[in-house]
Design an enzyme around this catalytic site. Structure first.
Site, short mmCIF file in Angstrom:
data_model
loop_
_atom_site.label_atom_id
_atom_site.label_comp_id
_atom_site.label_asym_id
_atom_site.label_seq_id
_atom_site.Cartn_x
_atom_site.Cartn_y
_atom_site.Cartn_z
N GLY A 193 -5.91 4.01 -1.12
CA GLY A 193 -5.38 4.28 0.23
C GLY A 193 -5.99 3.44 1.32
O GLY A 193 -5.90 3.80 2.51
N ASN A 201 -5.00 0.61 2.46
CA ASN A 201 -3.93 0.15 3.37
C ASN A 201 -3.45 1.28 4.27
O ASN A 201 -3.24 1.06 5.47
CB ASN A 201 -2.75 -0.41 2.57
N ASN A 243 7.94 -1.63 1.21
CA ASN A 243 6.85 -1.64 0.23
C ASN A 243 6.02 -2.91 0.42
O ASN A 243 6.54 -3.94 0.85
CB ASN A 243 7.44 -1.66 -1.19
N HIS A 288 3.75 -5.55 -1.86
CA HIS A 288 3.45 -5.94 -3.24
C HIS A 288 2.37 -7.02 -3.20
O HIS A 288 2.47 -7.96 -2.40
CB HIS A 288 4.71 -6.47 -3.93
N ASP A 340 10.67 -3.76 -6.91
CA ASP A 340 10.26 -5.05 -6.32
C ASP A 340 11.41 -6.03 -6.10
O ASP A 340 11.19 -7.24 -6.07
CB ASP A 340 9.19 -5.73 -7.20
C1 GAR Z 1 -2.37 -2.87 -2.68
O1 GAR Z 1 -2.93 -4.11 -3.01
C2 GAR Z 1 -0.85 -2.93 -2.78
O2 GAR Z 1 -0.33 -4.19 -2.48
C3 GAR Z 1 -0.63 -2.61 -4.23
O3 GAR Z 1 -1.57 -1.59 -4.51
C4 GAR Z 1 -2.74 -1.82 -3.73
C5 GAR Z 1 -3.15 -0.51 -3.11
O4 GAR Z 1 -4.41 -0.62 -2.50
N1 GAR Z 1 0.71 -2.19 -4.47
C6 GAR Z 1 1.33 -2.43 -5.64
O5 GAR Z 1 0.78 -2.98 -6.58
C7 GAR Z 1 2.77 -1.97 -5.70
N2 GAR Z 1 3.44 -2.54 -6.82
P1 GAR Z 1 -4.90 0.52 -1.50
O6 GAR Z 1 -4.65 1.87 -2.21
O7 GAR Z 1 -6.35 0.28 -1.32
O8 GAR Z 1 -4.11 0.41 -0.23
#
Ligand code: GAR
Length: 190
Positions: free
Chosen positions: A11, A13, A103, A105, A146
């Protein structure tokens, strides 16, 4: 506008987005009143508690059967941001929020996308493939993993000596730098 954040893991982000919008006074029309997760033990709940934002966990069936939609409606939610959310978004939510789900990615789609391509798996694949660059893709969400229209991309170099963790750190830095602004611009147009 009220935007729900969906997150399955750490979490960071989600936290960065909420912190950035709290610090900005030019985009006060966008609020993040709740966080939704599919994992009860995800660290995002701890971040939510510290931020004073309610967070909820639902099983996969609840995303499909309308339980999540009912909660979003109770909160008057206008759009959804997937910030590290790993379930496929069901048709019930796609129909309820047409062109209002985005989203992030952690790679340059269409490369390294699709089912199973998330988080560290993406960075490991980038390194294994000897890519010279990676980055982030922010895209609208449709019924295929995606494959929604790309809204924004940013790039970073991948050095021959980089590990998957090194690439992850560069990609996370891009995410923190760009995702809040892209969210602001995308939803301000709605
Ligand atoms: C992020 O890097 C995001 O881009 C990726 O998961 C991570 C979550 O990090 N999303 C994907 O891979 C979606 N396919 P966080 O929980 O620290 O924000």
């Amino acid at each position: 506008m009220k935007i729900a954040l969906f997150a399955s893991g750490s979490g960071s982000n989600a936290e960065n987005i909420i912190a950035c919008f709290r610090a900005r006074h030019d985009v006060q029309l966008i609020e993040f009143p709740l966080i939704v997760s599919n994992k009860a033990d995800a660290f995002v709940h701890e971040r939510a508690r510290k931020l004073g934002v309610p967070s909820f966990t639902f099983g996969k069936a609840d995303f499909d059967n309308g339980a999540v939609l009912r909660l979003l409606q109770q909160y008057g939610i206008d759009g959804i941001v997937l910030a590290g959310f790993l379930l496929k978004v069901p048709d019930t939510l796609l129909q309820a929020f047409p062109d209002r789900i985005i989203n992030i990615h952690p790679a340059l789609l269409p490369k390294f996308g699709g089912k199973g391509m998330y988080g560290s798996h993406v960075h490991e694949a980038v390194v294994a493939n000897h890519e010279t660059e990676s980055g982030i893709t922010i895209h609208s969400v449709n019924e295929h993993y995606d494959e929604g229209a790309i809204i924004f991309q940013a790039r970073c170099p991948v050095l021959p000596t980089d590990t998957a963790d090194d690439v992850a750190a560069k990609v996370h830095a891009l995410e923190y730098a760009h995702f809040p602004e892209v969210i602001a611009q995308f939803f301000e147009k709605k």
